[in-house]
Design an enzyme around this catalytic site. Structure first.
Site, PDB file in Angstrom:
ATOM      1  N   ASP A  50       0.837  -1.208   0.000  1.00  0.00           N
ATOM      2  CA  ASP A  50       0.000   0.000   0.000  1.00  0.00           C
ATOM      3  C   ASP A  50       0.868   1.253   0.000  1.00  0.00           C
ATOM      4  O   ASP A  50       0.658   2.183  -0.786  1.00  0.00           O
ATOM      5  CB  ASP A  50      -0.888   0.038   1.250  1.00  0.00           C
ATOM      6  CG  ASP A  50      -1.929  -1.065   1.318  1.00  0.00           C
ATOM      7  OD1 ASP A  50      -3.082  -0.813   0.956  1.00  0.00           O
ATOM      8  OD2 ASP A  50      -1.568  -2.170   1.751  1.00  0.00           O
ATOM      9  N   THR A 122      -6.933  -4.681   0.587  1.00  0.00           N
ATOM     10  CA  THR A 122      -5.740  -5.063   1.348  1.00  0.00           C
ATOM     11  C   THR A 122      -5.948  -6.368   2.107  1.00  0.00           C
ATOM     12  O   THR A 122      -5.050  -7.211   2.172  1.00  0.00           O
ATOM     13  CB  THR A 122      -5.328  -3.936   2.318  1.00  0.00           C
ATOM     14  OG1 THR A 122      -5.057  -2.752   1.570  1.00  0.00           O
ATOM     15  CG2 THR A 122      -4.082  -4.317   3.091  1.00  0.00           C
TER      16      THR A 122
END
Length: 308
Positions: A50, A122
């Site tokens: 990320d 995620t």
């Protein structure tokens, strides 16, 4: 040609290349094996993928479009990135084959807000549901989502190649995907895998789908609509943010679909808006009546969605 193209075309063309590079970074982190997981909040994870993908995206866009507003999920980013993370060229194929819509010919950088989710899904990434992971770059003008890029780092082509980039621009259509109509004899809905509650379930019960697909990631859910795997994306919860939906909304609507909150209102994507999509998400494919689905949503769900 790239430098002389209208701004919105350069934004989309550059974002296609940038999202692809971010996808490579995401795969590199996974290959190394140390995901560097940080828990930002309940059911809200962040990984090194990320953080690094966002640095690549924001640094590249900031260099190319210094007067645009860029908002990334992971907050402020260190723009001192490795040289091979800095993408400064556009996708020439996109620029050569598509004409700028008249509505955007005179667009200025200061009119643009770019919403970045460097790794949508995620939880899916950390749990191995890699085909559901997407990179999202959304382009907003006058508060509305008008352009979007959805990149799937783990999409597997028949040729063995990996990675797919889908784009959409209002007035220009979509690319990178051949949309498929969902089946006409069944009503299929996609919804959240891990953020369900009684209100979410009430909305699903009211529209009575033949099948409910529970998956993570706003980008992946919209791709299910475009791939003909679902007619509607129903999420009666405040669980996602503007960076989750800006790009998917633009891509879906560029293909004739609709994405609003659960009350039928389009979200605003200006630089000063609050981040949460507090009134949920309802997306429908072209050919499905958005209004008909809205009419089936029960009052208790609408009341819950209007409280935020």
């Amino acid at each position: 040609m790239a430098s002389s193209a209208p701004l919105v075309m350069r934004l989309v063309g550059s974002s296609i290349k940038i999202a692809h590079r971010a996808g490579n970074i995401i795969r590199d982190v996974m290959r190394r094996g140390d995901l560097g997981i940080v828990e930002k909040g309940k059911d809200d994870l962040q990984t090194e993928a990320d953080r690094s993908a966002q640095r690549c995206i924001v640094a590249s866009l900031s260099k190319l479009f210094p007067n645009a507003t860029i908002i990334g999920e992971e907050g402020p980013s260190d723009l001192n990135v490795p040289e091979d993370w800095l993408i400064t060229e556009s996708n020439i194929d996109f620029l050569e084959k598509h004409k700028c819509p008249d509505a955007f010919v005179n667009l200025k950088e200061s009119d643009v807000v770019i919403w970045v989710d460097p790794l949508d899904g995620t939880s899916e990434y950390t749990q191995g549901f890699l085909e559901r992971v997407t990179v999202l770059i959304g382009i907003a003008v006058n508060e509305r989502a008008v352009g979007g890029i959805i990149h799937q780092p783990y999409y597997e082509h028949d040729t063995g190649d990996i990675g797919r980039t889908i784009w959409g621009l209002h007035g220009c259509g979509t690319g990178g995907i051949l949309p498929v109509e969902p089946p006409s004899d069944r009503f299929l809905v996609t919804t959240t895998r891990s953020h369900s509650n009684s209100i979410v379930q009430s909305a699903l019960d009211a529209i009575a789908p033949d099948e409910v697909l529970r998956v993570g990631g706003a980008g992946y859910k919209v791709l299910q609509l475009l791939e003909g795997k679902a007619h509607a994306y129903v999420f009666a919860s405040a669980g996602c943010k503007k960076w989750d939906t800006c790009a998917p909304e633009a891509v879906l609507e560029a293909n004739g679909g609709t994405l609003t909150d659960m009350l039928g209102r389009h979200y605003q994507y200006g630089k000063d808006v609050s981040f949460p999509n507090s009134s949920g998400v309802l997306g429908t494919v072209a050919g499905v009546s958005h209004d008909d689905i809205l009419a089936k949503i029960p009052d208790n769900v609408k009341q819950a969605m209007s409280m935020y």
